[in-house]
Design an enzyme around this catalytic site. Structure first.
Site, PDB file in Angstrom:
ATOM      1  N   GLY A 181      34.184  31.055  45.997  1.00 57.33           N
ATOM      2  CA  GLY A 181      35.027  30.348  45.056  1.00 57.33           C
ATOM      3  C   GLY A 181      35.704  29.154  45.706  1.00 57.33           C
ATOM      4  O   GLY A 181      35.159  28.527  46.607  1.00 57.33           O
ATOM      5  N   LEU A 182      36.906  28.845  45.234  1.00 59.42           N
ATOM      6  CA  LEU A 182      37.687  27.703  45.728  1.00 59.42           C
ATOM      7  C   LEU A 182      36.924  26.383  45.595  1.00 59.42           C
ATOM      8  O   LEU A 182      36.968  25.525  46.476  1.00 59.42           O
ATOM      9  CB  LEU A 182      38.111  27.924  47.189  1.00 59.42           C
ATOM     10  CG  LEU A 182      39.018  29.132  47.442  1.00 59.42           C
ATOM     11  CD1 LEU A 182      39.298  29.272  48.941  1.00 59.42           C
ATOM     12  CD2 LEU A 182      40.326  29.024  46.675  1.00 59.42           C
ATOM     13  N   CYS A 183      36.211  26.237  44.491  1.00 56.66           N
ATOM     14  CA  CYS A 183      35.479  24.981  44.242  1.00 56.66           C
ATOM     15  C   CYS A 183      35.728  24.509  42.807  1.00 56.66           C
ATOM     16  O   CYS A 183      34.822  24.043  42.118  1.00 56.66           O
ATOM     17  CB  CYS A 183      33.988  25.148  44.524  1.00 56.66           C
ATOM     18  SG  CYS A 183      33.224  26.606  43.804  1.00 56.66           S
ATOM     19  N   GLY A 184      36.962  24.674  42.358  1.00 56.56           N
ATOM     20  CA  GLY A 184      37.325  24.207  41.025  1.00 56.56           C
ATOM     21  C   GLY A 184      36.617  24.977  39.930  1.00 56.56           C
ATOM     22  O   GLY A 184      36.461  26.199  40.004  1.00 56.56           O
ATOM     23  N   PHE A 220      33.498  24.728  39.147  1.00 61.10           N
ATOM     24  CA  PHE A 220      32.055  24.669  39.389  1.00 61.10           C
ATOM     25  C   PHE A 220      31.343  25.922  38.878  1.00 61.10           C
ATOM     26  O   PHE A 220      30.378  25.846  38.104  1.00 61.10           O
ATOM     27  CB  PHE A 220      31.802  24.490  40.891  1.00 61.10           C
ATOM     28  CG  PHE A 220      30.355  24.572  41.299  1.00 61.10           C
ATOM     29  CD1 PHE A 220      29.521  23.474  41.168  1.00 61.10           C
ATOM     30  CD2 PHE A 220      29.824  25.745  41.803  1.00 61.10           C
ATOM     31  CE1 PHE A 220      28.190  23.543  41.533  1.00 61.10           C
ATOM     32  CE2 PHE A 220      28.497  25.828  42.179  1.00 61.10           C
ATOM     33  CZ  PHE A 220      27.675  24.724  42.039  1.00 61.10           C
TER      34      PHE A 220
END
Length: 293
Positions: A87-90, A92
């Protein structure tokens, strides 16, 4: 108003978070450079191969075009949803998953019980498995060792499923890389191969190839290769998009942490000033009380 100890603790926590997001942005930038180079190198090859396939297959009979072009009544559907492992990719991952759900709702609602999901990426696998979809998770970890050899196995699974009649249609859902800040959601029909309508002028200007050993043999080799390259290209696009999205998200998180630190430091200074003023007033009050005695 919060006391000095609480504010100082929050400042320390936000500073640590900001350092982490900065580091993650730098890591994403390094990975993006490699992923971007791979997809930029792949695009001309994939485009040229698709052009050659279009020229070779234009005007051929349906039986010559092969099993991959056969249109059947759609009863069983395979949807390949490509996300990331982390995760931690908005937005996406959520955008790709929502696109897959929208595709099912708008196009395959009547075949909902016969829709199978081939998730590539841990996030898609976890989402669809938890919600009881027909999930084929054999290839969900391809991004841990992304290579054409590994991806080819997944592409061959889908192609063999179409050939054997297990799936009547196969769709790809993925993010196409445009630039660091922009990813374009794509929903493409993988199989059967969609026929490209050509005008008379285009047919007249088509390249006249010399076939050796024969047109049939060339098509038998070219069509599967083109499909595998198309499948691999979708994963490379998604991989580059993931790192671009993560780099953007971490950059924004770093900026937000900086803004929060400004507010916390202002609060800290105000609280400290109020505490000092209070102490001075207490000292002055005590001195006046002693003087009045």
């Amino acid at each position: 108003m919060a006391n000095l100890k609480e504010v100082k603790s929050r400042i320390s926590s936000v500073t640590s978070t900001q350092q982490i997001t900065k580091a993650m942005k730098m890591v994403a930038a390094a990975k993006l450079r490699r992923a971007q180079d791979r997809i930029i190198q792949m695009r001309p090859y994939a485009s040229k191969l698709a052009t050659i396939l279009s020229n070779v297959s234009s005007g051929v009979e349906d039986d010559l075009a092969g099993i991959y072009s056969v249109e059947r009544e759609v009863n069983n559907v395979l949807i390949v949803v490509i996300t990331s492992d982390k995760g931690l990719c908005g937005a996406f991952n959520s955008n790709a998953i929502k696109a897959g759900l929208t595709l099912i709702k708008e196009k395959y609602q009547a075949q909902k019980d016969n829709v199978h999901i081939l998730p590539i990426g841990r996030k898609a696998n976890e989402y669809f498995t938890k919600r009881g979809y027909n999930v084929i998770s054999d290839y969900s970890d391809l991004f841990s060792h992304l290579s054409f050899e590994e991806v080819r196995a997944a592409a061959e699974f889908a192609m063999n499923g179409f050939k054997s009649g297990d799936f009547d249609r196969i769709e790809l859902v993925y993010n196409e890389f445009k630039n660091i800040a922009t990813q374009i959601l794509r929903k493409e029909q993988f199989l059967p191969i969609e026929k490209i309508e050509t005008s008379e002028e285009e047919s007249a200007t088509a390249i006249d190839y010399i076939y050796e050993p024969s047109k049939e043999v060339i098509l038998e080799e070219l069509i599967p290769k083109s499909l595998k390259v198309q499948f691999y290209k979708a994963l490379l696009e998604s991989n580059a998009s993931e790192h671009g999205a993560r780099m953007t998200a971490m950059d924004k998180a770093t900026e937000n942490a900086g803004e929060l630190l400004k507010e916390l430091r202002l609060t800290y200074n105000r609280t400290r000033q109020a505490a000092i003023t209070k102490e001075i007033l207490e000292i002055v009050g005590g001195a006046e009380a002693l003087a009045s005695e």
